[in-house]
Design an enzyme around this catalytic site. Structure first.
Site, mmCIF file in Angstrom:
data_model
loop_
_atom_site.group_PDB
_atom_site.id
_atom_site.type_symbol
_atom_site.label_atom_id
_atom_site.label_comp_id
_atom_site.label_asym_id
_atom_site.label_seq_id
_atom_site.Cartn_x
_atom_site.Cartn_y
_atom_site.Cartn_z
ATOM 1 N N LYS A 116 -0.028 -11.351 1.039
ATOM 2 C CA LYS A 116 -1.283 -10.861 1.198
ATOM 3 C C LYS A 116 -1.143 -12.396 2.336
ATOM 4 C CE LYS A 116 -2.132 -7.004 0.430
ATOM 5 N NZ LYS A 116 -3.360 -6.024 0.230
ATOM 6 N N GLU A 498 1.266 13.422 -4.191
ATOM 7 C CA GLU A 498 0.221 12.795 -2.606
ATOM 8 C C GLU A 498 0.315 13.375 -1.600
ATOM 9 O OE1 GLU A 498 -0.571 8.489 -3.942
ATOM 10 O OE2 GLU A 498 0.155 9.158 -5.585
ATOM 11 N N HIS A 655 -1.886 1.156 -12.198
ATOM 12 C CA HIS A 655 -0.337 0.092 -11.359
ATOM 13 C C HIS A 655 -0.764 -1.286 -10.611
ATOM 14 C CE1 HIS A 655 3.189 -0.439 -8.730
ATOM 15 N NE2 HIS A 655 1.867 0.014 -7.791
ATOM 16 N N HIS A 708 10.981 -1.484 -2.405
ATOM 17 C CA HIS A 708 10.213 -2.106 -0.279
ATOM 18 C C HIS A 708 11.887 -2.021 0.484
ATOM 19 C CE1 HIS A 708 6.640 -2.988 -2.982
ATOM 20 N NE2 HIS A 708 6.175 -2.432 -1.360
HETATM 21 N N1 39S Z 1 -3.883 -0.462 2.184
HETATM 22 C C1 39S Z 1 -4.419 0.264 2.166
HETATM 23 N N2 39S Z 1 -5.188 1.469 2.596
HETATM 24 N N3 39S Z 1 -3.738 1.350 2.219
HETATM 25 C C2 39S Z 1 -2.015 1.625 1.341
HETATM 26 O O1 39S Z 1 -1.058 2.474 0.946
HETATM 27 C C3 39S Z 1 -1.931 0.121 1.413
HETATM 28 N N4 39S Z 1 -0.289 -0.899 -0.010
HETATM 29 C C4 39S Z 1 -0.113 -1.703 1.047
HETATM 30 C C5 39S Z 1 -1.420 -2.525 0.487
HETATM 31 N N5 39S Z 1 -2.434 -2.041 1.207
HETATM 32 C C6 39S Z 1 -2.782 -1.022 1.496
HETATM 33 C C7 39S Z 1 -0.053 -2.051 2.488
HETATM 34 N N6 39S Z 1 1.523 -1.169 2.629
HETATM 35 C C8 39S Z 1 1.063 2.315 5.332
HETATM 36 C C9 39S Z 1 2.349 1.696 4.400
HETATM 37 C C10 39S Z 1 2.775 0.437 2.927
HETATM 38 C C11 39S Z 1 1.176 0.312 3.837
HETATM 39 C C12 39S Z 1 0.351 0.079 4.521
HETATM 40 C C13 39S Z 1 0.420 0.894 5.524
HETATM 41 C C14 39S Z 1 1.191 3.127 5.963
HETATM 42 O O2 39S Z 1 2.372 3.846 6.353
HETATM 43 N N7 39S Z 1 0.361 3.470 7.400
HETATM 44 C C15 39S Z 1 0.813 3.947 8.364
HETATM 45 C C16 39S Z 1 1.620 3.744 9.519
HETATM 46 O O3 39S Z 1 0.576 2.598 9.699
HETATM 47 C C17 39S Z 1 -0.480 5.600 8.602
HETATM 48 C C18 39S Z 1 -1.040 5.988 7.663
HETATM 49 C C19 39S Z 1 -1.342 7.323 7.565
HETATM 50 O O4 39S Z 1 -3.064 7.002 7.569
HETATM 51 O O5 39S Z 1 1.465 4.746 9.785
HETATM 52 N N8 39S Z 1 -1.301 8.158 8.279
HETATM 53 C C20 39S Z 1 -1.691 9.586 8.450
HETATM 54 C C21 39S Z 1 -1.347 10.534 7.853
HETATM 55 O O6 39S Z 1 -0.612 10.848 7.208
HETATM 56 C C22 39S Z 1 -1.411 9.781 9.875
HETATM 57 C C23 39S Z 1 -1.889 8.712 10.892
HETATM 58 C C24 39S Z 1 -1.040 9.381 12.033
HETATM 59 O O7 39S Z 1 -0.284 8.156 12.673
HETATM 60 O O8 39S Z 1 -2.177 11.644 7.970
HETATM 61 N N9 39S Z 1 -1.478 10.169 13.279
HETATM 62 C C25 39S Z 1 -0.443 10.472 13.901
HETATM 63 C C26 39S Z 1 -1.484 10.517 15.341
HETATM 64 O O9 39S Z 1 -2.437 10.217 15.135
HETATM 65 C C27 39S Z 1 -0.060 11.871 14.066
HETATM 66 C C28 39S Z 1 0.994 12.301 13.217
HETATM 67 C C29 39S Z 1 2.303 12.196 13.043
HETATM 68 O O10 39S Z 1 2.033 13.882 14.394
HETATM 69 O O11 39S Z 1 3.227 12.334 13.171
HETATM 70 O O12 39S Z 1 -0.917 9.549 16.564
HETATM 71 ZN ZN ZN Z 2 2.380 -1.123 -6.209
#
Ligand code: 39S
Ligand code: ZN
Length: 772
Positions: A116, A498, A655, A708
């Site tokens: 971080k 989830e 966790h 990871h």
């Molecule tokens: N902070 C938070 N808030 N949450 C965490 O899990 C973590 N973990 C650590 C530390 N900080 C955190 C960091 N790790 C992602 C994965 C791990 C992370 C942080 C982020 C991640 O995968 N983020 C996704 C990304 O960047 C977005 C997750 C999300 O909100 O891609 N997904 C939405 C959902 O599941 C979809 C958003 C999206 O991309 O509903 N939608 C598309 C769009 O709008 C359409 C989706 C599709 O049709 O495929 O275009």
């Molecule tokens: Zn973890």
């Protein structure tokens, strides 16, 4: 008076960089497409700031992955394991190999470690140093970006990470040397970079030295003195802007005020009191410009114009208007792009939107405040002031913010509300009788792979291409498959997976009162991954149960125990945009009470194991140790409020990721969770030592495989880790689980890895039986 922007978001207003990067990594986009996207994003940022009238526009704040990794390439600090890639591949591919690891027919190298960035939710790639570390000016990115802007007639202020902070943020990969001693070898490279920037025409350079917000040693301070003294003598006409953020200069202020720099930046959002410290300091000689960081770069609230003007006027009267700049508190990297894109009244009502400013609006605020201070009497500017005043006056009394019942409930909390009935050893006995789990019980951290398919259902639901009923039906099927899968491979405590959650924090923000949700408020988390922090604007309450329906459904499918999964109050607070009109401790307790109600409802619905995740507890620590205990006290209390409403037979898990627990183990223990699962596999269980040394009394699940990475751990590797853990901890206290949630993984590797995990636990059990 100049306006100064420390850095701008770079992922694109609609995450354009994410999309093209991920395509490039898959081989579905060309390098040219990727590079062109980078150029477009940079240019549109520069143009936006130029057209708004910003005086000091940043360059080299763009990054294809991470600005610290960029510095690693600039300073040529490439770890030996990438040597072959360095020889054979382009700099960009070398860069991505360092960021993400590379596995193909030719190469098999791990990524650099991620951690971080100060107390933010942004991750940087940790520089690695050896005793004989060599540096070279390997990438000319800062110079090239300056020239790129200049070609469009935009003179920018290059932003470079100081070699001192760079060294302090890195990790010694061998024993027997102090990384700060590498400075003498790094400085010639750094000066060559600065020379290149000056030759290209740079007149101002922002040197980021955020280690000045930390507790550093005298030796580190000497290194800083040396750097700026040499810089001033080598580049006498260059205007250096010394920049730190996220906290006060504190103990470092005396050093800082001696440095021969043109301008000194102050983060007055995080530390407003240091303004007087500076103005009153005996060695403040009024020889420097003060860059007043009054526009919050880390949060999304509108700046209060009246207050800001008053501060600027006060400084002006002391040091003169030509010595005052107006700035963002830190880089706007931590802000979303543009409030104008937000058009969904249902999730982000106008009543809340009127209080907000994203990056683009913050740029406008800077320029407007400058106009107001420098006597612009136009109608337009007067109207902006009026609007700003109005927005702020509505806030104090607004019924969407203030909820008397919530405030009363927090004020009535007693010590009793944050204690379980019986102490741990008694609870452990009751729970062992109740749950009858085998030795080395297996479980997972909660999430299962979030496939494209699952995300597309949510996306269709949003676009109303799928009804809520149809969506819920699909989620139910996915949960059932996840349960059957876990039963089949023989896990002991199951989870529902989830799949209904977009994110572990945003999901709760959507369901709780007091939060608003943006549509495009994305902030970079690492590389191409982003999060959309919910906007916590008002008193928090829970209008109805959130997860109970899904957990109860999952439990109804199986005779095994299904663990209820919640995000804890500290993490919800830490990963949201939080209101700044009340103490964070109070807000955290409000969230804690909402989560407590959910925990109790889960218990009522027959869920016997409930996990309350707190991965953000550590990053919430104040940067300076003197403030740690205050924070830890209310953080621990909040967790305990959330988890103490249940009977002794109900088993509470928690966790945590980013597990550097050495200096907070006492507080981790006082959370009194029945079971804690932690990240330990990358360090081969070394992180367990602190629990062992402290004689941590409760149960622990030390992560036995690194989620990871897509790599599947062998049965033997897992068994070895468990043997190691079994020598350190009482058998009765050990759980077997992966390192973290599985949402970023794919199903095939998840299946293979979990099969090995279950097999390893069984081997451990059979050894136990033989021993008795
Ligand atoms: N902070 C938070 N808030 N949450 C965490 O899990 C973590 N973990 C650590 C530390 N900080 C955190 C960091 N790790 C992602 C994965 C791990 C992370 C942080 C982020 C991640 O995968 N983020 C996704 C990304 O960047 C977005 C997750 C999300 O909100 O891609 N997904 C939405 C959902 O599941 C979809 C958003 C999206 O991309 O509903 N939608 C598309 C769009 O709008 C359409 C989706 C599709 O049709 O495929 O275009
Ligand atoms: Zn973890």
């Amino acid at each position: 008076m100049k306006t100064n922007v420390l850095g701008y978001p770079r992922i694109g207003a609609k995450r354009e960089l994410k999309k093209v990067s991920e395509r490039y990594w898959k081989g579905a986009a060309t390098k040219t497409e990727l590079v062109e996207m980078g150029k477009q994003l940079k240019l549109s940022n520069w143009r936006l700031m130029q057209q708004a009238g910003i005086d000091l526009i940043p360059s080299n704040d763009f990054s294809f992955y991470d600005q610290v990794l960029d510095a690693t390439l600039t300073y040529g600090c490439i770890p030996a394991r990438y040597q072959k890639i360095k020889e054979k591949e382009s700099k960009l591919d070398l860069y991505f190999a360092m960021a993400r690891g590379l596995q193909n027919n030719e190469f098999d190298v791990t990524a650099m470690e991620m951690t971080k960035w100060f107390d933010t939710n942004y991750h940087y790639l940790v520089p690695e140093f050896t005793a004989n570390q060599k540096f070279e000016l390997f990438s000319l990115k800062p110079i090239n970006e300056f020239k790129e802007a200049l070609a469009h007639n935009i003179t920018t202020k290059p932003v470079v990470l100081s070699p001192v902070t760079y060294l302090l943020l890195g990790k010694e990969k061998e024993e027997g040397f102090n990384k700060i001693d590498l400075l003498d070898d790094l400085l010639p490279v750094f000066y060559k970079l600065i020379e290149g920037l000056v030759d290209a025409g740079a007149t101002h350079i922002q040197i980021d030295e955020p280690c000045l917000a930390l507790d550093i040693t005298d030796k580190d301070r000497e290194a800083i003195k040396k750097l700026y003294k040499e810089l001033a003598s080598k580049f006498s006409s260059l205007k250096i802007i010394l920049t730190s953020y996220f906290d006060c200069y504190g103990d470092n202020l005396e050093t800082v005020l001696q440095l021969p720099v043109h301008a000194l930046h102050l983060d007055l959002v995080r530390c407003s009191l240091q303004l007087d410290d500076v103005l009153d300091a005996a060695n403040f000689k009024n020889d420097k410009i003060l860059s007043l960081g009054l526009i919050d770069g880390r949060n999304i609230w509108k700046t209060n114009f009246e207050d800001t003007i008053a501060t600027v006027k006060k400084v002006e009267s002391k040091i003169g208007i030509d010595k005052v700049w107006l700035a963002t508190s830190c880089s706007l990297l931590h802000s979303p792009y543009d409030l104008d894109l937000e058009q969904n009244e249902e999730t982000l009502p106008a009543s809340v939107k009127q209080w907000l400013a994203f990056a683009k609006q913050k740029v406008d605020e800077l320029v407007t405040i400058k106009k107001l201070v420098t006597g612009d009497t136009s109608k337009e500017v007067a109207a902006k002031l009026l609007n700003n005043n109005r927005a702020h006056s509505t806030k104090k009394e607004s019924s969407v913010i203030h909820n008397a019942a919530v405030k009363a409930r927090v004020s009535l909390l007693t010590a009793n509300d944050s204690e379980r009935n019986a102490e741990f050893l008694t609870r452990q006995k009751i729970q062992k009788d109740q749950l009858k789990l085998p030795a080395y019980p297996t479980t997972t951290i909660g999430s299962f792979p979030q496939t494209k398919e699952v995300r597309s259902w949510r996306s269709k639901l949003k676009k109303k291409e799928l009804s809520l009923d149809a969506y819920n039906e699909l989620i139910k099927q996915e949960i059932e498959e996840t349960i059957r899968f876990q039963e089949k491979i023989g896990l002991d405590v199951l989870v529902h997976g989830e799949c209904e959650r977009n994110d572990m924090v945003e999901y709760f923000g959507e369901k709780l009162e007091g939060f608003a949700i943006s549509s495009f408020g994305w902030v970079q988390s690492y590389g191409s991954r982003a999060v959309k922090p919910p906007i916590l604007f008002g008193d928090v309450s829970r209008p109805s149960a959130i997860t109970v329906k899904w957990s109860a459904y999952a439990q109804s499918l199986s005779s095994k125990f299904v663990k209820g999964m919640l995000t804890g109050p500290i993490t919800i607070l830490q990963w949201s945009f939080v209101r700044n009109d009340q103490a964070r401790s109070t807000t955290c307790k409000q969230i804690a009470l909402a989560i407590r109600d959910e925990v109790v409802d889960l218990e009522q619905a027959g869920i016997q194991v409930i996990q309350v995740d707190e991965p953000a507890i550590r990053e919430g620590l104040p940067l300076r140790k003197e403030y740690w205990s205050t924070y830890l006290n209310w953080a621990v209390e909040s967790f305990k409020i959330a988890t103490s409403g249940v009977a002794d037979k109900t088993q509470i898990h928690t966790h945590m990721c980013y597990s550097e627990f050495n200096d907070i183990i006492e507080h981790i223990t006082s959370l009194d969770a029945d079971v804690i699962t932690i990240e330990t596999s990358r360090s081969k269980m070394d992180l367990l030592n602190v629990f062992v040394d402290f004689k941590y009394p409760n149960e622990i699940g030390p992560g036995v495989y690194d989620i990871h990475s897509p790599r599947v751990p062998t049965l033997l590797e897992i068994e070895e880790l468990l043997v190691k853990a079994s020598k350190l901890l009482p058998t009765d206290n050990i759980w077997v689980n992966p390192d973290c949630g599985l949402k970023t993984r794919d199903w095939p590797e998840t299946k293979a890895a979990l099969e090995n995990l279950v097999a390893a636990a069984k081997t451990m059990r059979s050894k136990l039986e033989k021993a008795y």
